[in-house]
Design a protein around this motif. Structure first.
Motif, mmCIF file in Angstrom:
data_model
loop_
_atom_site.group_PDB
_atom_site.id
_atom_site.type_symbol
_atom_site.label_atom_id
_atom_site.label_comp_id
_atom_site.label_asym_id
_atom_site.label_seq_id
_atom_site.Cartn_x
_atom_site.Cartn_y
_atom_site.Cartn_z
ATOM 1 N N ILE A 49 3.028 5.717 -2.948
ATOM 2 C CA ILE A 49 4.202 6.674 -3.452
ATOM 3 C C ILE A 49 4.120 6.874 -4.959
ATOM 4 O O ILE A 49 4.507 7.755 -5.243
ATOM 5 C CB ILE A 49 5.602 6.058 -2.890
ATOM 6 C CG1 ILE A 49 5.584 6.236 -1.337
ATOM 7 C CG2 ILE A 49 6.882 6.711 -3.611
ATOM 8 C CD1 ILE A 49 6.748 5.494 -0.683
ATOM 9 N N GLY A 50 3.863 5.512 -5.527
ATOM 10 C CA GLY A 50 3.894 5.602 -6.920
ATOM 11 C C GLY A 50 2.634 6.532 -7.448
ATOM 12 O O GLY A 50 2.898 7.501 -8.581
ATOM 13 N N LEU A 51 1.669 6.840 -6.918
ATOM 14 C CA LEU A 51 0.556 7.529 -7.127
ATOM 15 C C LEU A 51 0.978 8.887 -6.931
ATOM 16 O O LEU A 51 0.613 9.806 -7.561
ATOM 17 C CB LEU A 51 -0.840 7.206 -6.244
ATOM 18 C CG LEU A 51 -1.930 8.224 -6.407
ATOM 19 C CD1 LEU A 51 -2.276 8.064 -8.163
ATOM 20 C CD2 LEU A 51 -3.118 7.733 -5.500
ATOM 21 N N ILE A 52 1.619 9.104 -5.975
ATOM 22 C CA ILE A 52 2.115 10.544 -5.494
ATOM 23 C C ILE A 52 2.883 11.184 -6.808
ATOM 24 O O ILE A 52 3.045 12.031 -7.270
ATOM 25 C CB ILE A 52 2.722 10.819 -4.269
ATOM 26 C CG1 ILE A 52 1.780 10.760 -3.222
ATOM 27 C CG2 ILE A 52 3.319 11.887 -4.057
ATOM 28 C CD1 ILE A 52 2.249 10.409 -1.746
ATOM 29 N N ILE A 53 3.925 10.373 -7.049
ATOM 30 C CA ILE A 53 4.878 10.493 -8.190
ATOM 31 C C ILE A 53 4.079 10.741 -9.539
ATOM 32 O O ILE A 53 4.523 11.569 -10.226
ATOM 33 C CB ILE A 53 5.821 9.361 -8.196
ATOM 34 C CG1 ILE A 53 6.890 9.482 -7.123
ATOM 35 C CG2 ILE A 53 6.830 9.505 -9.698
ATOM 36 C CD1 ILE A 53 7.784 8.109 -6.874
ATOM 37 N N CYS B 93 0.748 -1.179 -0.096
ATOM 38 C CA CYS B 93 -0.085 -0.058 0.047
ATOM 39 C C CYS B 93 0.930 1.228 0.092
ATOM 40 O O CYS B 93 0.684 2.443 -0.695
ATOM 41 C CB CYS B 93 -1.069 0.147 1.136
ATOM 42 S SG CYS B 93 -2.341 -1.287 1.003
ATOM 43 N N ILE B 94 1.977 1.321 0.930
ATOM 44 C CA ILE B 94 2.829 2.467 0.791
ATOM 45 C C ILE B 94 3.412 2.598 -0.379
ATOM 46 O O ILE B 94 3.570 3.814 -0.900
ATOM 47 C CB ILE B 94 3.724 2.210 1.851
ATOM 48 C CG1 ILE B 94 3.299 2.068 3.228
ATOM 49 C CG2 ILE B 94 4.956 3.367 1.973
ATOM 50 C CD1 ILE B 94 4.012 2.077 4.571
#
Length: 67
Positions: A10-14, A5-6
């Motif tokens: 992080i991938g979504l934020i990037i 999930c983390i």
């Protein structure tokens, strides 16, 4: 499970940051281009408002700029 999930977060934020940066750069380039092209007309309008040129001169010069 939590680590996945983390990593996904992080991938979504990037991904969102990349999309946002792309939109920002494109918008800046378009604004810069429009400012350069509109500058002569802005100067002409300023001169007209200040009374430096009359109606006929304004129309003639505006026609030249737009053509």
């Amino acid at each position: 499970m939590i680590i996945m999930c983390i990593i996904m977060a992080i991938g979504l934020i990037i991904f969102v940051m990349i999309i946002g940066a792309t939109i920002y750069v494109v918008a800046r380039l378009l604004m810069k281009k429009s400012r350069i092209e509109d500058r002569p007309l802005m100067i002409l309008k300023e001169r007209y408002v200040k009374g430096e040129i009359n109606d006929d001169e304004y129309r003639q010069k505006k026609k030249l700029i737009n053509d």
